[in-house]
Design a protein around this motif. Structure first.
Motif, PDB file in Angstrom:
ATOM      1  N   PHE A   1      12.565  26.026 -51.065  1.00 40.46           N
ATOM      2  CA  PHE A   1      12.643  26.301 -52.499  1.00 40.46           C
ATOM      3  C   PHE A   1      12.110  25.169 -53.385  1.00 40.46           C
ATOM      4  CE2 PHE A   1      16.334  28.336 -50.360  1.00 40.46           C
ATOM      5  CZ  PHE A   1      15.915  29.654 -50.483  1.00 40.46           C
ATOM      6  N   VAL A   2      11.626  24.080 -52.778  1.00 45.64           N
ATOM      7  CA  VAL A   2      11.200  22.917 -53.559  1.00 45.64           C
ATOM      8  C   VAL A   2       9.765  22.526 -53.211  1.00 45.64           C
ATOM      9  CG1 VAL A   2      11.621  20.482 -54.062  1.00 45.64           C
ATOM     10  CG2 VAL A   2      13.554  22.045 -53.753  1.00 45.64           C
ATOM     11  N   ASP A   3       8.937  22.366 -54.232  1.00 46.53           N
ATOM     12  CA  ASP A   3       7.614  21.767 -54.090  1.00 46.53           C
ATOM     13  C   ASP A   3       7.698  20.317 -54.550  1.00 46.53           C
ATOM     14  OD1 ASP A   3       5.747  23.451 -52.936  1.00 46.53           O
ATOM     15  OD2 ASP A   3       5.387  24.560 -54.789  1.00 46.53           O
ATOM     16  N   LEU A   4       7.003  19.435 -53.854  1.00 47.27           N
ATOM     17  CA  LEU A   4       7.012  18.004 -54.184  1.00 47.27           C
ATOM     18  C   LEU A   4       5.580  17.535 -54.384  1.00 47.27           C
ATOM     19  CD1 LEU A   4       8.434  15.263 -54.427  1.00 47.27           C
ATOM     20  CD2 LEU A   4       8.389  15.094 -51.928  1.00 47.27           C
ATOM     21  N   ARG A   5       5.333  16.893 -55.532  1.00 48.15           N
ATOM     22  CA  ARG A   5       4.004  16.372 -55.854  1.00 48.15           C
ATOM     23  C   ARG A   5       4.125  14.915 -56.296  1.00 48.15           C
ATOM     24  NH1 ARG A   5       3.022  20.550 -53.826  1.00 48.15           N
ATOM     25  NH2 ARG A   5       1.873  22.355 -54.605  1.00 48.15           N
ATOM     26  N   ALA A   6       3.153  14.097 -55.918  1.00 46.82           N
ATOM     27  CA  ALA A   6       3.118  12.696 -56.362  1.00 46.82           C
ATOM     28  C   ALA A   6       1.700  12.369 -56.787  1.00 46.82           C
ATOM     29  CB  ALA A   6       3.571  11.764 -55.245  1.00 46.82           C
ATOM     30  N   THR A   7       1.546  11.735 -57.946  1.00 40.98           N
ATOM     31  CA  THR A   7       0.231  11.358 -58.450  1.00 40.98           C
ATOM     32  C   THR A   7       0.272   9.928 -58.966  1.00 40.98           C
ATOM     33  OG1 THR A   7       0.739  12.229 -60.656  1.00 40.98           O
ATOM     34  CG2 THR A   7      -0.377  13.713 -59.122  1.00 40.98           C
ATOM     35  N   THR A   8      -0.892   9.271 -58.959  1.00 40.81           N
ATOM     36  CA  THR A   8      -1.001   7.939 -59.547  1.00 40.81           C
ATOM     37  C   THR A   8      -1.673   8.057 -60.902  1.00 40.81           C
ATOM     38  OG1 THR A   8      -3.052   7.648 -58.283  1.00 40.81           O
ATOM     39  CG2 THR A   8      -1.063   6.630 -57.399  1.00 40.81           C
ATOM     40  N   ARG A   9      -1.268   7.201 -61.834  1.00 42.10           N
ATOM     41  CA  ARG A   9      -1.864   7.208 -63.167  1.00 42.10           C
ATOM     42  C   ARG A   9      -3.320   6.745 -63.080  1.00 42.10           C
ATOM     43  NH1 ARG A   9       1.768   8.155 -66.960  1.00 42.10           N
ATOM     44  NH2 ARG A   9       3.961   7.577 -66.672  1.00 42.10           N
ATOM     45  N   PRO A  10      -4.234   7.431 -63.758  1.00 44.29           N
ATOM     46  CA  PRO A  10      -5.650   7.031 -63.725  1.00 44.29           C
ATOM     47  C   PRO A  10      -5.880   5.613 -64.242  1.00 44.29           C
ATOM     48  CG  PRO A  10      -5.397   9.224 -64.652  1.00 44.29           C
ATOM     49  CD  PRO A  10      -4.013   8.652 -64.526  1.00 44.29           C
ATOM     50  N   GLU A  11      -5.032   5.182 -65.203  1.00 41.36           N
ATOM     51  CA  GLU A  11      -5.237   3.852 -65.779  1.00 41.36           C
ATOM     52  C   GLU A  11      -4.535   2.750 -65.003  1.00 41.36           C
ATOM     53  OE1 GLU A  11      -1.652   5.661 -67.907  1.00 41.36           O
ATOM     54  OE2 GLU A  11      -3.584   6.291 -67.084  1.00 41.36           O
ATOM     55  N   GLY A  12      -3.944   3.108 -63.851  1.00 41.85           N
ATOM     56  CA  GLY A  12      -3.215   2.121 -63.069  1.00 41.85           C
ATOM     57  C   GLY A  12      -4.130   1.247 -62.232  1.00 41.85           C
ATOM     58  N   GLU A  13      -3.740   0.941 -61.014  1.00 41.59           N
ATOM     59  CA  GLU A  13      -4.510   0.093 -60.128  1.00 41.59           C
ATOM     60  C   GLU A  13      -5.828   0.754 -59.743  1.00 41.59           C
ATOM     61  OE1 GLU A  13      -2.650  -0.113 -56.311  1.00 41.59           O
ATOM     62  OE2 GLU A  13      -2.636   2.040 -56.126  1.00 41.59           O
ATOM     63  N   GLU A  14      -6.614   0.038 -58.953  1.00 44.08           N
ATOM     64  CA  GLU A  14      -7.807   0.651 -58.369  1.00 44.08           C
ATOM     65  C   GLU A  14      -7.357   1.822 -57.509  1.00 44.08           C
ATOM     66  OE1 GLU A  14     -11.483  -0.425 -55.314  1.00 44.08           O
ATOM     67  OE2 GLU A  14     -10.144  -1.993 -56.076  1.00 44.08           O
ATOM     68  N   GLN A  15      -7.891   2.982 -57.782  1.00 40.11           N
ATOM     69  CA  GLN A  15      -7.372   4.191 -57.171  1.00 40.11           C
ATOM     70  C   GLN A  15      -7.707   4.277 -55.689  1.00 40.11           C
ATOM     71  OE1 GLN A  15      -5.513   6.850 -59.074  1.00 40.11           O
ATOM     72  NE2 GLN A  15      -5.222   4.809 -59.897  1.00 40.11           N
ATOM     73  N   ILE A  16      -6.707   4.555 -54.898  1.00 38.17           N
ATOM     74  CA  ILE A  16      -6.884   4.799 -53.475  1.00 38.17           C
ATOM     75  C   ILE A  16      -6.757   6.295 -53.212  1.00 38.17           C
ATOM     76  CG2 ILE A  16      -5.979   4.361 -51.156  1.00 38.17           C
ATOM     77  CD1 ILE A  16      -4.908   1.696 -52.245  1.00 38.17           C
ATOM     78  N   LEU A  17      -5.735   6.877 -53.833  1.00 37.72           N
ATOM     79  CA  LEU A  17      -5.546   8.310 -53.702  1.00 37.72           C
ATOM     80  C   LEU A  17      -5.206   8.874 -55.075  1.00 37.72           C
ATOM     81  CD1 LEU A  17      -2.196   8.751 -53.774  1.00 37.72           C
ATOM     82  CD2 LEU A  17      -2.422   7.779 -51.503  1.00 37.72           C
ATOM     83  N   SER A  18      -5.534  10.128 -55.282  1.00 36.14           N
ATOM     84  CA  SER A  18      -5.308  10.729 -56.595  1.00 36.14           C
ATOM     85  C   SER A  18      -4.112  11.660 -56.601  1.00 36.14           C
ATOM     86  CB  SER A  18      -6.557  11.505 -57.042  1.00 36.14           C
ATOM     87  OG  SER A  18      -6.870  12.527 -56.107  1.00 36.14           O
ATOM     88  N   ARG A  19      -3.766  12.235 -55.438  1.00 38.21           N
ATOM     89  CA  ARG A  19      -2.626  13.142 -55.412  1.00 38.21           C
ATOM     90  C   ARG A  19      -2.064  13.231 -54.013  1.00 38.21           C
ATOM     91  NH1 ARG A  19      -2.456  19.614 -56.594  1.00 38.21           N
ATOM     92  NH2 ARG A  19      -3.669  19.588 -54.682  1.00 38.21           N
ATOM     93  N   VAL A  20      -0.757  13.396 -53.942  1.00 43.90           N
ATOM     94  CA  VAL A  20      -0.079  13.604 -52.670  1.00 43.90           C
ATOM     95  C   VAL A  20       0.831  14.799 -52.831  1.00 43.90           C
ATOM     96  CG1 VAL A  20       1.428  12.627 -50.910  1.00 43.90           C
ATOM     97  CG2 VAL A  20      -0.087  11.127 -52.207  1.00 43.90           C
ATOM     98  N   ARG A  21       0.824  15.702 -51.864  1.00 40.25           N
ATOM     99  CA  ARG A  21       1.759  16.827 -51.928  1.00 40.25           C
ATOM    100  C   ARG A  21       2.395  17.017 -50.559  1.00 40.25           C
ATOM    101  NH1 ARG A  21      -0.845  21.467 -49.881  1.00 40.25           N
ATOM    102  NH2 ARG A  21      -3.099  21.206 -49.659  1.00 40.25           N
ATOM    103  N   LEU A  22       3.608  17.515 -50.568  1.00 37.71           N
ATOM    104  CA  LEU A  22       4.346  17.751 -49.337  1.00 37.71           C
ATOM    105  C   LEU A  22       4.060  19.167 -48.862  1.00 37.71           C
ATOM    106  CD1 LEU A  22       6.468  16.551 -47.379  1.00 37.71           C
ATOM    107  CD2 LEU A  22       8.214  17.645 -48.793  1.00 37.71           C
TER     108      LEU A  22
ATOM    109  N   MET B   1      -2.931  14.244 -48.556  1.00 39.12           N
ATOM    110  CA  MET B   1      -3.378  13.254 -49.526  1.00 39.12           C
ATOM    111  C   MET B   1      -4.820  13.534 -49.949  1.00 39.12           C
ATOM    112  SD  MET B   1      -1.840   9.721 -47.908  1.00 39.12           S
ATOM    113  CE  MET B   1      -0.120   9.622 -47.385  1.00 39.12           C
ATOM    114  N   ASP B   2      -5.035  13.633 -51.246  1.00 37.11           N
ATOM    115  CA  ASP B   2      -6.375  13.763 -51.801  1.00 37.11           C
ATOM    116  C   ASP B   2      -6.877  12.376 -52.167  1.00 37.11           C
ATOM    117  OD1 ASP B   2      -6.179  16.517 -51.587  1.00 37.11           O
ATOM    118  OD2 ASP B   2      -5.323  16.729 -53.595  1.00 37.11           O
ATOM    119  N   LEU B   3      -7.909  11.894 -51.466  1.00 38.46           N
ATOM    120  CA  LEU B   3      -8.447  10.563 -51.715  1.00 38.46           C
ATOM    121  C   LEU B   3      -9.483  10.598 -52.830  1.00 38.46           C
ATOM    122  CD1 LEU B   3      -8.931   9.297 -48.044  1.00 38.46           C
ATOM    123  CD2 LEU B   3      -6.880   9.222 -49.485  1.00 38.46           C
TER     124      LEU B   3
END
Length: 348
Positions: free
Chosen positions: A286-307, A314-316
């Motif tokens: 019943f639960v979707d989990l998403r994690a994203t990094t802010r575009p203005e944060g560090e040098e981007q390694i990944l843009s989105r993570v989902r369970l 992981m979307d690089l």
């Protein structure tokens, strides 16, 4: 993304302000500039309190239990002493009063979304009670789940069950004149406290809600104090990388939990703390989990993570997609023991 937000946990720095009008006793003609720094602690508690009260306005028994709990001197002492042991003696993140209120608010949001999505919890399915009893169970379970830390971190779940019993009896007795029903509802609360850290994993929906709500308190506000006290490890550093957790209505599932990070180091918090509590509880479907990094944060390694099941997808930034299994250390220990005994860890 999802729909209406039910709860948002976002921690920012305190405010600096000038207090005008004060005079220096040594030089009455001169104004003294006073700088005050207000920590977010009181603000977090009050915002969580308002969110909880809003969610419980249609559930009088649960609201009465909540009001009794937050005014209970024994509960207040438990929260403070649990925090003393975990933060001062162990250097861990907050496990006291702020954590209790934040997880309480998160638990209310998750419960409301599940019920709105047509999910029937175990209290309802078993015939023990209705939605009011479900909300009461979750609010008391989430707010009391960590009090056992005041005795020791090791075994804190079982310690919490013992310490919660007199509080629950004091609060619930006037609300449940029938002891038969009271004891049944209480069993769900005690089970949730005992299973909130997946040791063992919860079997009921109510226990799952408490565990997942606990896992959502992973923002930098929880890690900053431990970091300032000298606890510099992956837990405190990764906690500083999580800016925001939002609980909202999902598109494909009743609940969507979105985590926003300022640094990809925050993925440790998601992988080690939150994701296993989604995977290993009855809330998994019943639960979707998403994690994203802010575009203005560090040098981007990944843009989105989902369970996805028991894997992270992981979307690089390069456009590639990587799939990795969630590192559930407790599950690995159980599997190792089961292998040593020559049995299946999935045996019922």
């Amino acid at each position: 993304m999802g729909g209406e937000q039910k709860f948002r946990l976002q921690v920012e720095g305190g405010t600096v302000s000038d207090v005008a009008g004060r005079e220096d006793s040594a030089a009455p003609a001169a104004k003294t500039r006073v700088v005050e720094f207000t920590t977010p602690r009181a603000k977090l508690i009050e915002e969580a309190n308002q969110a909880i009260r809003t969610d419980l306005r249609d559930y009088p028994r649960a609201l009465a239990a909540y009001d009794a709990l937050r005014a209970d001197p024994e509960a207040l002492a438990h929260w403070d002493m649990a925090n003393y042991i975990t933060m001062r003696k162990l250097g861990y993140n907050d496990h006291g009063r702020v954590h209790a209120f934040i997880t309480g608010a998160a638990g209310m949001a998750i419960t409301e979304l599940l019920l709105e999505g047509g999910v029937r919890t175990d209290i309802m399915e078993s015939g023990v009670g209705d939605a009011d009893d479900v909300f009461l169970t979750v609010i008391l379970g989430t707010m009391l789940h960590d009090i056992g830390n005041q005795i020791h971190r090791v075994g804190h779940e079982a310690h919490g069950v013992a310490l919660a019993l007199p509080i629950l009896d004091r609060i619930m007795t006037p609300l449940y004149p029938d002891p038969f029903k009271r004891v049944k509802v209480r069993s769900f609360i005690l089970g949730a406290i005992n299973c909130h850290d997946l040791n063992p994993a919860p079997l009921t929906m109510e226990g799952g809600i408490v565990a997942v709500a606990d896992g959502t308190d992973i923002t930098k506000g929880r890690g900053r104090k431990a970091f300032s006290l000298g606890s510099v490890d992956i837990h405190s550093i990764s906690a500083l990388a999580v800016d925001q957790v939002v609980i909202e209505r999902g598109r494909d599932k009743p609940v969507l939990i979105s985590v926003t990070m300022n640094n990809s180091g925050g993925i440790f918090q998601v992988e080690e703390i939150l994701a296993p509590k989604v995977i290993r509880t009855p809330l998994r479907r019943f639960v979707d989990l998403r994690a994203t990094t802010r575009p203005e944060g560090e040098e981007q390694i990944l843009s989105r993570v989902r369970l996805d099941g028991d894997h992270f997808v992981m979307d690089l930034e390069s456009g590639a997609q990587v799939e990795v299994e969630v590192m559930d250390t407790q599950k690995q220990v159980q599997q190792a023991v089961a292998n040593n005994l020559g049995i299946s860890s999935e045996t019922r």
